[in-house]
Design an enzyme around this catalytic site. Structure first.
Site, PDB file in Angstrom:
ATOM      1  N   GLY A 265      55.088  39.397  -9.704  1.00 59.09           N
ATOM      2  CA  GLY A 265      55.569  40.448  -8.805  1.00 59.09           C
ATOM      3  C   GLY A 265      54.793  41.721  -9.058  1.00 59.09           C
ATOM      4  O   GLY A 265      54.176  41.883 -10.115  1.00 59.09           O
TER       5      GLY A 265
ATOM      6  N   CYS B 266      53.547  35.737 -15.168  1.00 62.78           N
ATOM      7  CA  CYS B 266      53.154  37.149 -15.033  1.00 62.78           C
ATOM      8  C   CYS B 266      54.375  38.080 -15.124  1.00 62.78           C
ATOM      9  O   CYS B 266      54.945  38.227 -16.198  1.00 62.78           O
ATOM     10  CB  CYS B 266      52.364  37.340 -13.740  1.00 62.78           C
ATOM     11  SG  CYS B 266      51.493  38.901 -13.716  1.00 62.78           S
ATOM     12  N   TYR B 267      54.823  38.655 -14.019  1.00 61.72           N
ATOM     13  CA  TYR B 267      56.011  39.516 -14.090  1.00 61.72           C
ATOM     14  C   TYR B 267      57.187  38.726 -14.688  1.00 61.72           C
ATOM     15  O   TYR B 267      58.017  39.295 -15.411  1.00 61.72           O
ATOM     16  CB  TYR B 267      56.387  40.024 -12.693  1.00 61.72           C
ATOM     17  CG  TYR B 267      57.611  40.921 -12.657  1.00 61.72           C
ATOM     18  CD1 TYR B 267      57.481  42.307 -12.749  1.00 61.72           C
ATOM     19  CD2 TYR B 267      58.892  40.380 -12.536  1.00 61.72           C
ATOM     20  CE1 TYR B 267      58.596  43.129 -12.719  1.00 61.72           C
ATOM     21  CE2 TYR B 267      60.016  41.191 -12.506  1.00 61.72           C
ATOM     22  CZ  TYR B 267      59.866  42.571 -12.603  1.00 61.72           C
ATOM     23  OH  TYR B 267      60.974  43.380 -12.569  1.00 61.72           O
TER      24      TYR B 267
ATOM     25  N   HIS C 158      48.164  33.215 -13.653  1.00 62.33           N
ATOM     26  CA  HIS C 158      48.776  32.539 -12.496  1.00 62.33           C
ATOM     27  C   HIS C 158      48.317  31.079 -12.408  1.00 62.33           C
ATOM     28  O   HIS C 158      47.233  30.810 -11.875  1.00 62.33           O
ATOM     29  CB  HIS C 158      48.408  33.280 -11.208  1.00 62.33           C
ATOM     30  CG  HIS C 158      49.107  34.592 -11.092  1.00 62.33           C
ATOM     31  ND1 HIS C 158      50.347  34.716 -10.503  1.00 62.33           N
ATOM     32  CD2 HIS C 158      48.757  35.825 -11.508  1.00 62.33           C
ATOM     33  CE1 HIS C 158      50.730  35.979 -10.556  1.00 62.33           C
ATOM     34  NE2 HIS C 158      49.791  36.674 -11.169  1.00 62.33           N
TER      35      HIS C 158
ATOM     36  N   GLU D  12      49.366  28.889 -10.457  1.00 59.90           N
ATOM     37  CA  GLU D  12      49.509  28.364  -9.095  1.00 59.90           C
ATOM     38  C   GLU D  12      48.290  28.599  -8.214  1.00 59.90           C
ATOM     39  O   GLU D  12      48.157  27.993  -7.164  1.00 59.90           O
ATOM     40  CB  GLU D  12      50.763  28.963  -8.433  1.00 59.90           C
ATOM     41  CG  GLU D  12      50.701  30.447  -8.090  1.00 59.90           C
ATOM     42  CD  GLU D  12      51.038  31.390  -9.252  1.00 59.90           C
ATOM     43  OE1 GLU D  12      50.871  30.978 -10.413  1.00 59.90           O
ATOM     44  OE2 GLU D  12      51.441  32.540  -8.996  1.00 59.90           O
TER      45      GLU D  12
ATOM     46  N   GLY E  40      59.745  21.956  22.606  1.00 59.69           N
ATOM     47  CA  GLY E  40      58.758  20.883  22.672  1.00 59.69           C
ATOM     48  C   GLY E  40      57.786  20.945  21.507  1.00 59.69           C
ATOM     49  O   GLY E  40      56.958  20.073  21.331  1.00 59.69           O
TER      50      GLY E  40
ATOM     51  N   VAL F  35      56.794  21.352  17.266  1.00 58.52           N
ATOM     52  CA  VAL F  35      57.121  20.534  16.094  1.00 58.52           C
ATOM     53  C   VAL F  35      58.477  20.931  15.488  1.00 58.52           C
ATOM     54  O   VAL F  35      59.339  20.073  15.252  1.00 58.52           O
ATOM     55  CB  VAL F  35      56.068  20.728  14.975  1.00 58.52           C
ATOM     56  CG1 VAL F  35      56.289  19.761  13.841  1.00 58.52           C
ATOM     57  CG2 VAL F  35      54.678  20.619  15.516  1.00 58.52           C
ATOM     58  N   ASP F  36      58.654  22.219  15.246  1.00 61.53           N
ATOM     59  CA  ASP F  36      59.802  22.645  14.441  1.00 61.53           C
ATOM     60  C   ASP F  36      61.136  22.358  15.142  1.00 61.53           C
ATOM     61  O   ASP F  36      62.029  21.743  14.564  1.00 61.53           O
ATOM     62  CB  ASP F  36      59.710  24.139  14.107  1.00 61.53           C
ATOM     63  CG  ASP F  36      58.356  24.508  13.543  1.00 61.53           C
ATOM     64  OD1 ASP F  36      57.662  23.591  13.080  1.00 61.53           O
ATOM     65  OD2 ASP F  36      57.999  25.686  13.579  1.00 61.53           O
TER      66      ASP F  36
ATOM     67  N   LYS G 176      55.340  23.688   7.063  1.00 63.42           N
ATOM     68  CA  LYS G 176      54.983  22.976   8.293  1.00 63.42           C
ATOM     69  C   LYS G 176      54.456  21.553   8.023  1.00 63.42           C
ATOM     70  O   LYS G 176      54.832  20.622   8.717  1.00 63.42           O
ATOM     71  CB  LYS G 176      53.896  23.774   9.018  1.00 63.42           C
ATOM     72  CG  LYS G 176      53.651  23.328  10.414  1.00 63.42           C
ATOM     73  CD  LYS G 176      54.223  24.349  11.318  1.00 63.42           C
ATOM     74  CE  LYS G 176      54.016  24.103  12.760  1.00 63.42           C
ATOM     75  NZ  LYS G 176      54.783  25.100  13.519  1.00 63.42           N
TER      76      LYS G 176
END
Ligand code: XMP
Length: 516
Positions: free
Chosen positions: A55, A82-83, A169, A171, A224, A226-227, A372
């Protein structure tokens, strides 16, 4: 059976979504909660482990974001990043101070305690990504240093308390062995099985929706895309005909879209779908309007009015509607629950489809923990057609924001034809799923041309194709010349009313993806 879950507490890092993505790549389910989430909410997931994100703040700032420190006493494995490391040190009685030098960018870290399970299987020296100004000066009782960089401490642990933390980090892409560190935490320390699959998700979600909804009636506005389609399909699996989906033709859909959405969702998938052709209603409201924002507002308001009419009718027929399904995704949730407050960069116009307060519908958002690509996997698992799952994004106000100037039925028809040429040629070239969006725009510019021996005086179509990760930034796509050539010649030959084709080579920023 409970889904094995890792909880990620977000302290406002730009990388929090990446942590979640890395965990999901291990086939382990995870959710991100704002760091201020109540302990009860965190516990409701029965987390196998908790990750505290990085953060931008300093722990000693008066308004520093803070989680409930009781999470540190729970014996649930914790990984601070980190934070997150500073937070642990600060709350357990250590000292965090601004470091003499900001450490930002690539760094090399030496592992001092190779026996710590977080670093299992790693070499003694690691390439990592650092981004911090503060550093932990004194460790709390029971903690020891596990890694160090040339400037500062890089890792700590208190294995008895089951707490580990790193200053860098793991990630991000620039920490090549970061995935191994997260893997060590999730599997080695938390004991996850890595068995999270789409089928697993469908099964638990369907059961949860069934339990939540009972005998109530539910409606869903389908676009119509995807979601909304995958969200509707999950609810349909759970409660069948208790769900009514409403699909509105707003007069600015693409060629054949009104029919193809019905074919896919009603005929192929069996959804209980009401298709409302309100094109005239929309187009008459749009008559004479050229201002982009006015167009958007008219379409947004009219959609709400049409949806409201349908919901009222459905409620009369079914004895009442209590729930609304929405295809909210995880990035939308993070945007709105970030500790920094909703992001400034989101445009209000992206929220078309907000419904009137008076409906008082409770929300079902079955995809709110997913990205997604995961939604697509779930859709595939439920046997949904690829045509829906791989569809490029299409804006709520449809072709209206791609017709510059007044939107009339004739102009919509012209653009539908030109757009259909663009999309079908891009598909034929095998590029459709590799491009974020590709479409045609109708310009109100007329120019002179010659066809056969005839002089023409007709409109211009712009072709737009962009690569993007999330729609927030985009690069124009260098389409192969052959594809551009076919698109141009087909539009001019086949679409009467357009005699010139230009290619948009503007990235975002400074342009936007849609022209209006
Ligand atoms: P812009 O034009 O802002 O678009 O660069 C970014 C992404 O958002 C889509 N978009 C919309 N989606 N309602 C939507 O549902 C809207 O009003 C809207 N406007 C833009 C656009 O297609 C692109 O993917």
């Amino acid at each position: 059976m409970d889904t094995q879950t890792i909880v990620i507490l977000d302290f406002g890092s730009q990388y929090t979504q990446l942590i979640a993505r890395r965990i999901r790549e291990l086939n382990v389910f995870c959710v991100v909660l704002p760091c201020t989430a109540p302990l009860k909410e965190i516990q409701s997931y029965k987390p196998l482990g908790i990750i505290l994100s990085g953060g931008p703040s300093s722990v000693y700032d008066p308004d520093a974001p803070a989680a409930d420190p009781k999470i540190l006493d729970e014996q649930t494995p914790i990984l601070g990043i980190c934070y997150g490391l500073h937070y642990i040190v600060h709350h357990l009685g250590g000292v965090v101070r601004p470091g003499p030098k900001r450490e930002y960018g690539d760094a090399e870290v030496t592992v001092e305690n190779a026996a710590t399970p977080l670093f299992a299987g790693l070499p003694p020296r690691l390439q990592v990504w650092m981004s911090h100004g503060d550093e932990a000066l004194e460790l709390p009782a029971g903690f020891s240093r596990t890694a160090v960089s040339s400037n500062a401490l890089a890792g700590i642990a208190n294995e008895e308390r089951r707490i580990w933390a790193v200053q860098f980090h793991p990630e991000v892409h620039h920490t090549p062995l970061g995935p191994q560190i997260l893997k060590n935490f999730v599997f080695g320390i938390c004991g996850a099985d890595g068995d999270w699959t789409p089928a697993h998700f469908v099964e638990t979600t369907v059961a949860a929706i069934r339990a939540k909804v009972g005998k109530d009636h539910v409606i869903c506005g389908l676009s119509g895309g995807v979601d909304s389609s995958v969200a509707a399909m999950l609810v349909h699996r759970a409660i069948g005909s208790q769900l009514t989906c409403v699909f509105v033709n707003n007069g600015v859909l693409r060629k054949n879209e009104f029919q193809s959405v019905q074919k896919n969702l009603r005929d192929k998938l069996g959804l209980n779908l009401v298709a409302v052709d309100a094109s005239e209603r929309f187009l008459s409201k749009l008559a004479g309007v050229t201002d982009p924002e006015k167009k958007r507002k008219i379409i947004g308001n009219e959609f709400i009015a049409v949806f409201d009419d349908e919901a009222t009718r459905i409620a009369r027929e079914t004895g009442g509607v209590d729930w609304l399904v929405q295809g909210t995704l995880y990035p939308d949730v993070i945007e709105s629950s970030s500790v920094k407050g909703p992001s400034q960069t989101i445009k209000s116009h992206h929220n078309v489809g907000g419904l009137p307060e008076h409906m008082k519908l409770k929300l079902i958002e079955p995809l709110r923990d997913l990205f997604k690509d995961e939604v697509r996997r779930i859709g595939r698992d439920m046997g949904m057609p690829e045509e829906i799952l791989s569809r490029q994004p299409f804006p709520g106000p449809g072709l209206a924001v791609r017709i510059l100037g007044e939107v009339t039925a004739d102009r919509v028809a012209l653009l539908q034809e030109a757009d259909d040429v663009v999309v079908s040629e891009i598909k034929a070239a095998g590029l459709y799923t590799k491009i974020w969006q590709s479409f045609a725009v109708l310009l109100p510019v007329m120019s002179v041309g010659v066809m056969g021996d005839q002089r023409t005086y007709a409109y211009t179509a712009a072709v737009r194709a962009v690569h993007s990760e999330d729609g927030m930034t985009a690069d124009w796509t260098p389409l192969p010349y052959e594809v551009l050539k076919r698109i141009s010649s087909r539009i001019v030959n086949e679409v009467r009313g357009i005699n010139r084709v230009v290619y948009d080579i503007t990235s975002k920023p400074p342009g936007t993806i849609e022209w209006e």
